[in-house]
Design an enzyme around this catalytic site. Structure first.
Site, mmCIF file in Angstrom:
data_model
loop_
_atom_site.group_PDB
_atom_site.id
_atom_site.type_symbol
_atom_site.label_atom_id
_atom_site.label_comp_id
_atom_site.label_asym_id
_atom_site.label_seq_id
_atom_site.Cartn_x
_atom_site.Cartn_y
_atom_site.Cartn_z
ATOM 1 N N GLU A 193 0.826 -1.207 0.000
ATOM 2 C CA GLU A 193 0.000 0.000 0.000
ATOM 3 C C GLU A 193 0.864 1.262 0.000
ATOM 4 O OE1 GLU A 193 -3.046 -0.210 -0.612
ATOM 5 O OE2 GLU A 193 -3.144 -2.392 -0.372
ATOM 6 N N HIS B 299 1.754 1.969 -3.591
ATOM 7 C CA HIS B 299 0.654 2.661 -4.281
ATOM 8 C C HIS B 299 0.638 4.141 -3.919
ATOM 9 C CE1 HIS B 299 -1.131 -0.755 -6.156
ATOM 10 N NE2 HIS B 299 -1.536 -1.346 -5.042
#
Length: 514
Positions: free
Chosen positions: A318, A321
């Site tokens: 994450e 991202h």
């Protein structure tokens, strides 16, 4: 002996010859009658205006263009003399089409309430039967009832159930007969009177061309998902009967729900009320709306337990991202990062757009793929291996790259036309497959370059995620402090290129050219 004598009696033989055929025929008639009674009978569902739910124009938001089109029909049914004086006729049919949940059925209910006309509602699937002739008979009965109660409105929901293009095959003969009867009733020799047909469908491209021509469905109204202003209005409409706290910001919620339909927004408002009731609160707070949004978009929090290594992998995934999304200027700013498992996802990164945008350039799509591949790139950079956690990212990248080449002609080869798959040569197909792969690989290389250049921020994002589990925008800004960011007014409006995200060395200030 007695049985043989009985059968040999001439009177018995005569009785059998005279009555058994009659008994058999009578039993057959009774069987046919019972079968007919068992056949489903669906009468047109008449909904009179005073019996409909009181849905007025003010109860519908986010579809102003469709409301303006339908207001004309309401005005005609209320005062037809004014239109007829100028030679204007009532449209034969109005087709509402668009994605599911955008409010097509709700618009039909509002027309029924506002017009004061007799309203007949029927699902198209109720005309589909395995018994020959029943579907067309129900169509005739529906239009006969509507003409008898004119002015009237007929609403046919999910028209594609009977309106798909005719095949002419024997297997679909009953479907074709039902559609033929609908075509005749809408534009045949029978007088239509003041009867207008409203219909809705999610599959406009599959309907028979004869239905879509003028004289049948004269108007095609596209009911699109609401824009930013429309989403804010819809949220306010569905929260009118709810007690709200002072911190509720519908403008922020509208930005967070880009792409959602009216039905999904109504669900968010309802879920927020449920969250507030669970807290035994008298008001719905902004936190309740945030929790409802997470539940609708990401799923329900799960109790699955991850090992420490899996948590680190998810955190770096994450963080990858978020880092790529924050440094690529054409990607929407990151609003929230979470490694709390929800639904089937082990974590998620929520990007918050500044405005609704309907067009994207080739470079912006490559940046989007770069952000999607940032998670897998971070896994490979930190752990030296990849996991199955990027399956959804890979699917989205494949869809975007395929659409860029085959739908938008954004590859490196053919850029001036769109070639249908059935007419594409083997050489062209091979070249296009290579272009799709090259676009995805280009995004993957850019993601690795960004992550390598900003490894310190990647590690800090991941370690903070492991501690807090959820990072909001202020947390991300604190970690990215000192890294030049794209100006807010330039995000999503002017592409700065992948180089803008990779040329900055954390050890030295950026030059004017960077």
């Amino acid at each position: 002996m007695l049985h043989s004598a009985f059968l040999g009696d001439p009177n018995v033989i005569t009785w059998i010859h005279d009555w058994v055929p009659l008994i058999f025929m009578g039993a057959l008639v009774v069987l046919v009658g019972l079968t007919m009674r068992m056949i489903p009978r669906t009468r047109p569902a008449e909904i009179r205006p005073q019996e409909t739910p009181p849905i007025a124009w003010g109860d519908i938001a986010g579809v102003d263009e469709a409301k303006d089109e339908l207001r004309e029909i309401v005005d005609y049914l209320r005062n037809s003399k004014r239109f007829r004086r100028l030679g204007a006729n009532l449209p034969s049919g109005i087709l509402l089409h668009g994605p599911p949940g955008t409010g097509k059925t709700l618009l039909a209910k509002a027309v029924a309430h506002e017009s004061g006309a007799t309203f007949f509602s029927q699902s198209a699937s109720s005309f589909v039967e395995m018994f020959a002739g029943l579907g067309s008979a129900r169509i005739r009965r529906l239009f006969k009832e509507a003409r008898r109660h004119a002015p009237a409105i007929i609403f046919i929901d999910e028209l594609d159930a009977i309106g798909t293009a005719r095949s002419g095959g024997a297997a679909n003969r009953e479907y074709d007969q039902t559609l033929n009867q609908l075509l005749v009733e809408m534009d045949g020799f029978s007088a239509k009177g003041d009867v207008v047909v409203l219909a809705s469908t999610n599959l406009l491209e599959k309907l028979d061309p004869a239905l879509l021509r003028p004289g049948r469905f004269d108007r095609h109204i596209f009911v699109s998902p609401p824009d930013l202003t429309g989403r804010e209005s819809i949220l306010k409409v569905h929260s009118r009967n709810k007690e709200l706290a002072a911190d509720v910001d519908f403008g922020l919620l509208a930005r967070q729900t880009s792409g959602l339909t009216g039905a999904e927004l109504a669900n968010i408002c309802n879920e927020a009320a449920i969250f507030a009731a669970r807290r035994d609160s008298d008001q719905i707070e902004m936190g309740d709306f945030d929790a409802a949004l997470e539940r609708v978009m990401a799923g329900v929090p799960t109790r699955r337990t991850l090992s420490e290594h899996e948590r680190r992998v998810v955190a770096y995934h994450e963080a990858g991202h978020a880092l790529c999304g924050e440094l690529l200027p054409s990607v929407d700013p990151v609003h929230r990062i979470s490694i709390v498992p929800r639904g089937v996802a082990l974590g998620y990164t929520l990007n918050l757009p500044d405005e609704d945008r309907h067009l994207k350039t080739r470079e912006e799509l490559i940046d989007l793929m770069t952000m999607l591949l940032g998670g897998r790139g971070a896994e490979e950079l930190v752990f030296g291996s990849i996991t199955t956690g990027a399956s959804d990212d890979l699917k989205r990248v494949g869809d975007i790259a395929y659409a860029m080449v085959h739908e938008f002609a954004m590859g490196n080869g053919i850029r001036s036309m769109k070639v249908a798959p059935e007419t594409m040569s083997e050489t062209t197909r091979r070249v296009r497959d290579e272009e799709v792969r090259e676009l995805a690989d280009q995004a993957a290389r850019a993601a690795r370059t960004i992550l390598t250049a900003h490894r310190a921020q990647l590690d800090e994002l991941a370690s903070t995620l492991l501690t807090k589990e959820v990072l909001e925008r202020p947390d991300l800004e604190a970690i990215m402090r000192g890294i030049p960011q794209a100006a807010p007014e330039r995000r999503g409006s002017r592409h700065l290129g992948i180089a803008a995200a990779t040329a900055v060395d954390p050890a030295r200030p950026a030059s004017a050219g960077e």
